[in-house]
Design a protein around this motif. Structure first.
Motif, PDB file in Angstrom:
ATOM      1  N   ARG A   1       0.831  -1.209   0.000  1.00 40.10           N
ATOM      2  CA  ARG A   1       0.000   0.000   0.000  1.00 40.10           C
ATOM      3  C   ARG A   1       0.863   1.255   0.000  1.00 40.10           C
ATOM      4  NH1 ARG A   1      -3.915  -2.248   4.785  1.00 40.10           N
ATOM      5  NH2 ARG A   1      -5.396  -3.423   3.497  1.00 40.10           N
ATOM      6  N   THR A   2       1.912   1.250   0.811  1.00 38.55           N
ATOM      7  CA  THR A   2       2.772   2.431   0.908  1.00 38.55           C
ATOM      8  C   THR A   2       3.512   2.691  -0.394  1.00 38.55           C
ATOM      9  OG1 THR A   2       3.087   2.134   3.293  1.00 38.55           O
ATOM     10  CG2 THR A   2       4.732   3.449   2.134  1.00 38.55           C
ATOM     11  N   ALA A   3       4.147   1.651  -0.932  1.00 40.91           N
ATOM     12  CA  ALA A   3       4.938   1.821  -2.159  1.00 40.91           C
ATOM     13  C   ALA A   3       4.064   2.290  -3.317  1.00 40.91           C
ATOM     14  CB  ALA A   3       5.639   0.511  -2.515  1.00 40.91           C
ATOM     15  N   ALA A   4       2.886   1.693  -3.467  1.00 36.98           N
ATOM     16  CA  ALA A   4       1.983   2.083  -4.555  1.00 36.98           C
ATOM     17  C   ALA A   4       1.470   3.502  -4.333  1.00 36.98           C
ATOM     18  CB  ALA A   4       0.815   1.102  -4.648  1.00 36.98           C
ATOM     19  N   GLY A   5       1.097   3.826  -3.111  1.00 34.22           N
ATOM     20  CA  GLY A   5       0.546   5.147  -2.813  1.00 34.22           C
ATOM     21  C   GLY A   5       1.535   6.271  -3.054  1.00 34.22           C
ATOM     22  N   VAL A   6       2.769   6.084  -2.613  1.00 29.68           N
ATOM     23  CA  VAL A   6       3.785   7.133  -2.795  1.00 29.68           C
ATOM     24  C   VAL A   6       4.099   7.309  -4.271  1.00 29.68           C
ATOM     25  CG1 VAL A   6       6.184   7.771  -2.348  1.00 29.68           C
ATOM     26  CG2 VAL A   6       4.797   6.824  -0.501  1.00 29.68           C
ATOM     27  N   ALA A   7       4.247   6.219  -5.008  1.00 32.28           N
ATOM     28  CA  ALA A   7       4.561   6.310  -6.440  1.00 32.28           C
ATOM     29  C   ALA A   7       3.471   7.055  -7.191  1.00 32.28           C
ATOM     30  CB  ALA A   7       4.752   4.915  -7.030  1.00 32.28           C
ATOM     31  N   MET A   8       2.234   6.760  -6.877  1.00 39.67           N
ATOM     32  CA  MET A   8       1.125   7.396  -7.585  1.00 39.67           C
ATOM     33  C   MET A   8       1.010   8.872  -7.213  1.00 39.67           C
ATOM     34  SD  MET A   8      -1.706   4.349  -7.347  1.00 39.67           S
ATOM     35  CE  MET A   8      -1.312   2.724  -7.985  1.00 39.67           C
ATOM     36  N   THR A   9       1.254   9.199  -5.955  1.00 38.51           N
ATOM     37  CA  THR A   9       1.220  10.600  -5.540  1.00 38.51           C
ATOM     38  C   THR A   9       2.276  11.402  -6.269  1.00 38.51           C
ATOM     39  OG1 THR A   9       0.392  10.000  -3.344  1.00 38.51           O
ATOM     40  CG2 THR A   9       1.403  12.162  -3.574  1.00 38.51           C
ATOM     41  N   ARG A  10       3.454  10.827  -6.442  1.00 37.49           N
ATOM     42  CA  ARG A  10       4.544  11.538  -7.117  1.00 37.49           C
ATOM     43  C   ARG A  10       4.220  11.848  -8.580  1.00 37.49           C
ATOM     44  NH1 ARG A  10      10.499   9.886  -6.606  1.00 37.49           N
ATOM     45  NH2 ARG A  10      10.684  12.125  -6.976  1.00 37.49           N
ATOM     46  N   MET A  11       3.367  11.038  -9.184  1.00 40.85           N
ATOM     47  CA  MET A  11       3.027  11.265 -10.585  1.00 40.85           C
ATOM     48  C   MET A  11       2.263  12.570 -10.791  1.00 40.85           C
ATOM     49  SD  MET A  11       1.915   7.523 -11.999  1.00 40.85           S
ATOM     50  CE  MET A  11       3.069   6.160 -12.094  1.00 40.85           C
ATOM     51  N   PHE A  12       1.505  12.996  -9.771  1.00 38.50           N
ATOM     52  CA  PHE A  12       0.581  14.111  -9.951  1.00 38.50           C
ATOM     53  C   PHE A  12       0.885  15.323  -9.063  1.00 38.50           C
ATOM     54  CE2 PHE A  12      -1.837  10.172 -10.848  1.00 38.50           C
ATOM     55  CZ  PHE A  12      -2.050  10.376 -12.189  1.00 38.50           C
ATOM     56  N   ASP A  13       1.768  15.182  -8.110  1.00 41.30           N
ATOM     57  CA  ASP A  13       2.069  16.256  -7.163  1.00 41.30           C
ATOM     58  C   ASP A  13       3.389  16.913  -7.550  1.00 41.30           C
ATOM     59  OD1 ASP A  13       3.056  17.690  -4.834  1.00 41.30           O
ATOM     60  OD2 ASP A  13       1.468  16.699  -3.700  1.00 41.30           O
ATOM     61  N   LEU A  14       3.345  18.206  -7.900  1.00 40.36           N
ATOM     62  CA  LEU A  14       4.550  18.898  -8.375  1.00 40.36           C
ATOM     63  C   LEU A  14       5.643  18.936  -7.320  1.00 40.36           C
ATOM     64  CD1 LEU A  14       3.114  21.928 -10.397  1.00 40.36           C
ATOM     65  CD2 LEU A  14       4.101  19.815 -11.269  1.00 40.36           C
ATOM     66  N   LEU A  15       5.273  19.117  -6.052  1.00 38.97           N
ATOM     67  CA  LEU A  15       6.276  19.141  -4.992  1.00 38.97           C
ATOM     68  C   LEU A  15       6.952  17.775  -4.858  1.00 38.97           C
ATOM     69  CD1 LEU A  15       7.675  20.532  -2.602  1.00 38.97           C
ATOM     70  CD2 LEU A  15       5.778  19.788  -1.146  1.00 38.97           C
ATOM     71  N   MET A  16       6.142  16.715  -4.961  1.00 39.16           N
ATOM     72  CA  MET A  16       6.698  15.369  -4.825  1.00 39.16           C
ATOM     73  C   MET A  16       7.541  14.967  -6.034  1.00 39.16           C
ATOM     74  SD  MET A  16       5.611  14.024  -1.888  1.00 39.16           S
ATOM     75  CE  MET A  16       5.140  12.297  -1.880  1.00 39.16           C
ATOM     76  N   LYS A  17       7.348  15.649  -7.160  1.00 38.84           N
ATOM     77  CA  LYS A  17       8.190  15.405  -8.322  1.00 38.84           C
ATOM     78  C   LYS A  17       9.582  16.005  -8.157  1.00 38.84           C
ATOM     79  CE  LYS A  17       4.537  15.518 -11.915  1.00 38.84           C
ATOM     80  NZ  LYS A  17       4.883  14.438 -12.842  1.00 38.84           N
ATOM     81  N   SER A  18       9.689  17.041  -7.325  1.00 33.17           N
ATOM     82  CA  SER A  18      10.924  17.794  -7.181  1.00 33.17           C
ATOM     83  C   SER A  18      11.903  17.081  -6.250  1.00 33.17           C
ATOM     84  CB  SER A  18      10.616  19.185  -6.612  1.00 33.17           C
ATOM     85  OG  SER A  18      10.304  19.089  -5.228  1.00 33.17           O
ATOM     86  N   PRO A  19      13.179  17.539  -6.234  1.00 30.98           N
ATOM     87  CA  PRO A  19      14.157  16.951  -5.306  1.00 30.98           C
ATOM     88  C   PRO A  19      13.766  17.082  -3.839  1.00 30.98           C
ATOM     89  CG  PRO A  19      15.259  18.223  -7.019  1.00 30.98           C
ATOM     90  CD  PRO A  19      13.800  18.506  -7.155  1.00 30.98           C
ATOM     91  N   PHE A  20      12.827  17.990  -3.519  1.00 30.63           N
ATOM     92  CA  PHE A  20      12.395  18.138  -2.128  1.00 30.63           C
ATOM     93  C   PHE A  20      11.735  16.856  -1.610  1.00 30.63           C
ATOM     94  CE2 PHE A  20      12.459  22.645  -3.456  1.00 30.63           C
ATOM     95  CZ  PHE A  20      13.285  23.146  -2.457  1.00 30.63           C
ATOM     96  N   PHE A  21      11.316  15.991  -2.536  1.00 32.59           N
ATOM     97  CA  PHE A  21      10.705  14.727  -2.125  1.00 32.59           C
ATOM     98  C   PHE A  21      11.600  13.953  -1.169  1.00 32.59           C
ATOM     99  CE2 PHE A  21      10.793  10.109  -3.055  1.00 32.59           C
ATOM    100  CZ  PHE A  21       9.602   9.751  -2.464  1.00 32.59           C
ATOM    101  N   TYR A  22      12.926  14.011  -1.418  1.00 25.61           N
ATOM    102  CA  TYR A  22      13.861  13.214  -0.621  1.00 25.61           C
ATOM    103  C   TYR A  22      14.042  13.744   0.796  1.00 25.61           C
ATOM    104  CZ  TYR A  22      14.716  11.152  -5.143  1.00 25.61           C
ATOM    105  OH  TYR A  22      14.543  10.518  -6.345  1.00 25.61           O
ATOM    106  N   LEU A  23      13.384  14.863   1.102  1.00 26.03           N
ATOM    107  CA  LEU A  23      13.410  15.409   2.457  1.00 26.03           C
ATOM    108  C   LEU A  23      12.076  15.188   3.178  1.00 26.03           C
ATOM    109  CD1 LEU A  23      15.159  18.834   1.699  1.00 26.03           C
ATOM    110  CD2 LEU A  23      16.233  16.710   2.507  1.00 26.03           C
TER     111      LEU A  23
END
Length: 505
Positions: A208-230
């Motif tokens: 659930r976690t792996a799928a949820g985070v991957a899908m969120t990153r596809m559509f969230d501009l902040l999560m697409k950025s390098p800031f995701f790793y923080l």
């Protein structure tokens, strides 16, 4: 002196890059200036329309743009160009052409989990894998999986009898999800996780976690950025992937050792880590060779994890929506039940065979009509690897093209009275394929169509037939109206609420 020279060289290099970027940007703007689309602002484009949107709001916004503007439609998501197509002729150009055979950049967010498996790879690696894996879904091999469908369906039915006894309204979606996880884990790896019994197990939570985070990153501009790793999401993803990869690696190592011991023949009985000695996708992968070389453990893990990811959320979505439609349309449910009686007999516990499933023709029509209205993957995204022509328009290299699977299925130009649920649309006499088969692509189409669609159809038939044989599905009077949203997979929010009545009670 030397430092000054280095600075001049660096400035010159940056200047050349900037000049080329501006050149490319100017050419891109000129090529797509005549395409319709929402208003775009400098640097951010139309991205603000999608920022901080829930899955429901995201789909609603996308639908609004798709209906308001003429296809092909341009979207600027920051500095990135995307083109939406909702015409079957344009969809055919995209899905049937090798020029569009690369998945869009959004799929890279699945790579930490899936690596370069069949879903995310491209080029020669994809071609080799596709050619090697296609025979693993042959008719005879699918027969081995029916017993798993049957047994896991029995576990689901047993769980649901408690709800039938009380007659209460409940959300069936999470039950179907756990059932689908059990099926896909056993057919993929030959091992049991018993998700229906252990819904809060470490492995289920990690999926659930792996799928949820991957899908969120596809559509969230902040999560697409390098800031995701923080962000906390990154650390949750890293922990989940450690669990998932360790589990798959352990199963692969155990199975490889066992097959070496038995000279490639599955043995009887149970082995370590809950291993079931029956044919699984993993066994087929262990026997595959590409250019005369066997797949490495990392190659196998990529494909097993891909099968796991693609095979649980998609079928959960389709099954849940189909069950809801049967409850909403008692006359359709009655036809399905009569067909099950005719093909499978009066005993609801009689095991089914692959031949039985293939004779459930009306049930297949119901599933197809459900997928028209509720495609598990509502949009398909590809990427142009070179400057190409689409609908007579020149499209720049690197452009993402979005195929509106969901929108086409609800377009009255392609389907009369599109919001009406009519399984008969898919009979031979009124086949939707006659005009243009690319108006209905729930399993995609062309070279990159879904390799597991026969597997998925048989799984859906198996569980739906069992549900109708054991229960009458009823739409509760007080059931909350669900809204549709997408996190790559189409889902109902807050859920699919049903009531069950035991047949014959």
């Amino acid at each position: 002196m030397l430092t000054g020279a280095i600075l001049i060289i660096l400035c010159g290099f940056c200047g050349v890059l900037l000049y080329r970027y501006v050149q490319q940007w100017t050419r891109t703007l000129a090529l797509v200036k005549d395409l319709d689309g929402p208003k775009a602002y400098p640097l951010i484009g139309s991205a603000l329309a999608f920022v901080n949107k829930s899955p429901v709001e995201f789909l609603q916004t996308f639908n609004t743009f798709a209906s308001r503007f003429r296809s092909p439609t341009k979207f600027w998501l920051g500095p990135w160009l995307a083109i939406y197509v909702g015409e079957p002729e344009l969809v055919e150009e995209v899905l049937a052409s090798a020029q569009w055979n690369v998945k869009s950049d959004e799929y890279r967010y699945l790579q930490p989990w899936l690596g370069q498996g069949l879903l995310t790879s491209s080029g020669e690696k994809w071609h080799q894998r596709r050619k090697a894996l296609t025979p693993t879904f042959h008719f005879k091999i699918l027969e081995h999986f029916v017993e798993v469908f049957e047994r896991r369906t029995s576990s689901l039915i047993e769980k649901l009898h408690a709800h039938a006894a009380t007659g209460e309204s409940f959300d069936i979606f999470p039950y179907v999800l756990l059932y689908a996880l059990d099926v896909i884990c056993e057919t993929a790896m030959g091992t049991s996780i018993d998700a229906l019994e252990q819904s809060d197990s470490e492995y289920v939570r990690a999926v659930r976690t792996a799928a949820g985070v991957a899908m969120t990153r596809m559509f969230d501009l902040l999560m697409k950025s390098p800031f995701f790793y923080l962000t906390p999401s990154y650390f949750r993803q890293r922990k989940a992937l450690k669990v998932l990869h360790a589990y798959t690696d352990r199963i692969i190592a155990t199975r490889r050792t066992e097959l070496q011991r038995t000279h490639g023949r599955p043995s009887d009985g149970d082995g370590d880590v809950g291993m079931k000695k029956r044919l699984a996708f993993l066994d087929l992968l262990l026997g595959l060779t590409i250019d005369g070389r066997p797949l490495s453990d990392s190659d196998i893990r990529e494909e097993v994890d891909t099968f796991m990811f693609e095979g649980h959320d998609t079928t959960t979505s389709a099954i849940s929506f189909a069950l809801w439609r049967l409850a909403k349309h008692p006359e359709v449910q009655l036809k399905v039940w009569h067909e099950c009686q005719e093909v499978l007999g009066n005993d609801p516990n009689r095991p089914v065979t692959l031949g039985d499933l293939q004779r459930l023709h009306y049930l297949e029509l119901v599933i197809k009509e459900t997928l028209r209205l509720y495609p598990s993957v509502p949009i398909i995204a590809r990427k142009s690897t070179a400057e190409v022509t689409l609908g007579g328009k020149t499209i720049p290299a690197g452009t993402t093209v979005i195929v509106g699977v969901y929108q086409m299925g609800r377009d009255e130009r392609h389907f009369p009275e599109p919001l009406e649920f009519r399984p008969e649309r898919f009979t031979t006499e009124t086949s939707v394929d006659r005009a243009n088969p690319y108006r209905y692509v729930p399993f995609s189409a062309g070279p990159r169509n879904c390799i597991g669609q026969k597997f998925a159809m048989n799984e859906m038939k198996s569980v739906m037939a069992a549900m109708v044989r054991h229960f009458e599905l009823v739409l509760p009077a007080d059931a909350p109206e669900f809204a549709l949203g997408t996190e790559l997979i189409l889902k109902p929010y807050p859920g699919v609420f049903l009531q069950l009545k035991r047949r014959g009670s």
